[in-house]
Motif scaffolding. Structure first.
Motif, PDB file in Angstrom:
ATOM      1  N   UNK A   1       4.979  13.401 -16.214  1.00 42.72           N
ATOM      2  CA  UNK A   1       6.333  12.944 -16.060  1.00 42.72           C
ATOM      3  C   UNK A   1       6.554  12.623 -14.545  1.00 42.72           C
ATOM      4  N   UNK A   2       6.070  13.212 -13.604  1.00 43.60           N
ATOM      5  CA  UNK A   2       6.232  13.044 -12.145  1.00 43.60           C
ATOM      6  C   UNK A   2       5.726  11.732 -11.787  1.00 43.60           C
ATOM      7  N   UNK A   3       4.469  11.388 -12.535  1.00 42.71           N
ATOM      8  CA  UNK A   3       4.188  10.032 -11.983  1.00 42.71           C
ATOM      9  C   UNK A   3       4.987   8.920 -12.418  1.00 42.71           C
TER      10      UNK A   3
ATOM     11  N   UNK B   1       0.836  -1.357   0.122  1.00 41.62           N
ATOM     12  CA  UNK B   1       0.055   0.118  -0.018  1.00 41.62           C
ATOM     13  C   UNK B   1       0.780   1.189  -0.100  1.00 41.62           C
ATOM     14  N   UNK B   2       0.700   2.230  -0.979  1.00 45.14           N
ATOM     15  CA  UNK B   2       1.489   3.334  -1.152  1.00 45.14           C
ATOM     16  C   UNK B   2       0.648   4.562  -0.758  1.00 45.14           C
ATOM     17  N   UNK B   3       0.934   5.231   0.232  1.00 46.90           N
ATOM     18  CA  UNK B   3       0.039   6.352   0.757  1.00 46.90           C
ATOM     19  C   UNK B   3       0.913   7.614   0.425  1.00 46.90           C
ATOM     20  N   UNK B   4       2.147   7.607   0.266  1.00 43.11           N
ATOM     21  CA  UNK B   4       2.479   8.871  -0.373  1.00 43.11           C
ATOM     22  C   UNK B   4       4.436   8.486  -0.719  1.00 43.11           C
ATOM     23  N   UNK B   5       4.837   9.385  -1.590  1.00 37.95           N
ATOM     24  CA  UNK B   5       6.178   9.107  -2.031  1.00 37.95           C
ATOM     25  C   UNK B   5       7.076   8.716  -0.929  1.00 37.95           C
ATOM     26  N   UNK B   6       7.136   9.328   0.032  1.00 42.56           N
ATOM     27  CA  UNK B   6       7.838   9.021   1.258  1.00 42.56           C
ATOM     28  C   UNK B   6       7.808   7.391   1.543  1.00 42.56           C
ATOM     29  N   UNK B   7       6.637   7.098   1.521  1.00 45.39           N
ATOM     30  CA  UNK B   7       6.281   5.703   1.940  1.00 45.39           C
ATOM     31  C   UNK B   7       7.039   4.775   1.241  1.00 45.39           C
ATOM     32  N   UNK B   8       7.474   5.204  -0.389  1.00 45.42           N
ATOM     33  CA  UNK B   8       8.068   4.319  -1.248  1.00 45.42           C
ATOM     34  C   UNK B   8       9.440   4.086  -0.985  1.00 45.42           C
ATOM     35  N   UNK B   9      10.112   5.276  -0.574  1.00 44.12           N
ATOM     36  CA  UNK B   9      11.341   5.349  -0.443  1.00 44.12           C
ATOM     37  C   UNK B   9      12.243   4.179   0.281  1.00 44.12           C
ATOM     38  N   UNK B  10      11.727   3.495   1.223  1.00 42.22           N
ATOM     39  CA  UNK B  10      12.547   2.643   1.970  1.00 42.22           C
ATOM     40  C   UNK B  10      12.225   1.177   1.404  1.00 42.22           C
TER      41      UNK B  10
ATOM     42  N   UNK C   1       8.245   8.951 -10.386  1.00 44.18           N
ATOM     43  CA  UNK C   1       8.019   8.619  -8.769  1.00 44.18           C
ATOM     44  C   UNK C   1       7.438   7.020  -8.650  1.00 44.18           C
ATOM     45  N   UNK C   2       6.505   7.048  -9.501  1.00 49.53           N
ATOM     46  CA  UNK C   2       5.675   5.583  -9.256  1.00 49.53           C
ATOM     47  C   UNK C   2       6.024   4.633 -10.259  1.00 49.53           C
ATOM     48  N   UNK C   3       7.202   4.824 -11.257  1.00 51.21           N
ATOM     49  CA  UNK C   3       7.450   3.761 -12.102  1.00 51.21           C
ATOM     50  C   UNK C   3       8.813   3.450 -12.006  1.00 51.21           C
TER      51      UNK C   3
END
Length: 313
Positions: free
Chosen positions: A108-110, A5-14, A113-115
């Protein structure tokens, strides 16, 4: 299958995510068109020695973006969608929390950041996929925004009787009670899940005890009428009939709809259990009868219609 589950960009970094082939879409229903997209992602992942990922969103974008804040009826709840993805052999299911901020991302940001940041090496999507602010990103711009950092495969339109196989078309069939067409697009019969609750218990007094089912608010319920259904209790399936409506014979002024299933050859106490109703065929519309005897005779005819249907299935 790992659900992320991805709530925000920071949630993905780890996150430690392996290289992926990612299928993109909302995937309501996980219908045959969706299955083609996911199947192609799996095929490419196998060829490249990578894992298969699917990215979806929750809640439905219409609930966040529409002025009425009204969610369309879903074909699959999030729980059902997760279960169907697992059946398809997906390795990673990413559920992005859909917010106005997320919807406002530049295309572009999507992609960045998400791909790219999720270690995606190849993207698969339908021909009509869109992303980013005001849906400015399309399947045709993915390669441009990817900047040669991943490959792309675009899946062409699937059709049924000349129309595009889509969640919208499936919803229209369900809302019309045309349940026999649904499997031709969904790849399976439509189902609802719900808890068996206490009702007025009148069915048992006329020889047709029913399970009064409280279904989820977000999923579509077929329109009022009587249906041939299969009912899953525990790990076993039973044939039955199900009435959707207000029971006008007993409650002429009632407007609140109920879902009541009469399960054939079944006499267990299942109050508070979660059961599954699998909708097969609409037998008739709901109507008000002149008395209990007339109702009982009609229910028996409905039962025989369902028995004949299942005998020929």
């Amino acid at each position: 299958m790992r659900v992320v589950r991805i709530d925000n960009i920071e949630n993905m970094q780890s996150m430690e995510i392996p290289s992926l082939v990612m299928a993109l879409g909302y995937f309501d229903g996980v219908h045959l068109g969706h299955q083609k997209v996911i199947g192609e992602a799996k095929k490419i992942a196998g060829e490249l020695g990578l894992k298969t990922g699917v990215m979806t969103f929750d809640p439905h974008p219409s609930l966040v973006l529409s002025k009425e804040k009204k969610q369309i009826g879903l074909i699959t709840s999030l729980e059902t969608k997760i279960a169907e993805m697992e059946k398809l052999g997906v390795d990673y299911l990413f559920i992005v929390h859909f917010t106005k901020e997320f919807a406002g991302l530049h295309p572009q940001s999507f992609v960045d950041q998400y791909l790219v940041d999720l270690n995606v090496k190849h993207v698969v999507c339908g021909f009509d996929y869109t992303y980013g602010m005001k849906a400015a990103g399309t399947s045709e711009t993915l390669a441009l925004h990817g900047r040669e950092r991943f490959g792309t495969t675009i899946i062409s339109k699937e059709t049924f009787e000349g129309e595009k196989v889509s969640s919208t078309l499936i919803r229209s069939y369900i809302n019309a009670g045309d349940m026999e067409k649904v499997p031709k697009l969904l790849g399976r019969f439509y189902t609802n899940h719900g808890k068996v609750i206490h009702g007025d218990k009148r069915g048992r007094t006329i020889g047709f005890p029913t399970a009064n089912v409280k279904t989820g608010d977000e999923e579509i319920i077929p329109p009022q009428g009587v249906y041939a259904v299969k009912v899953n209790v525990g790990e076993k399936w039973y044939n039955g009939v199900c009435n959707v409506g207000t029971k006008p014979t007993f409650h002429p002024g009632k407007t609140v709809q109920s879902v009541e299933a009469h399960i054939f050859e079944f006499n267990q106490d299942i109050y508070d259990q979660i059961i599954t109703i699998e909708w097969h065929m609409r037998i008739r519309s709901e109507k008000k009868f002149n008395g209990i005897q007339e109702l009982v005779e009609q229910i028996e005819r409905d039962k025989q219609t369902a028995i004949a249907y299942f005998a020929n299935l």
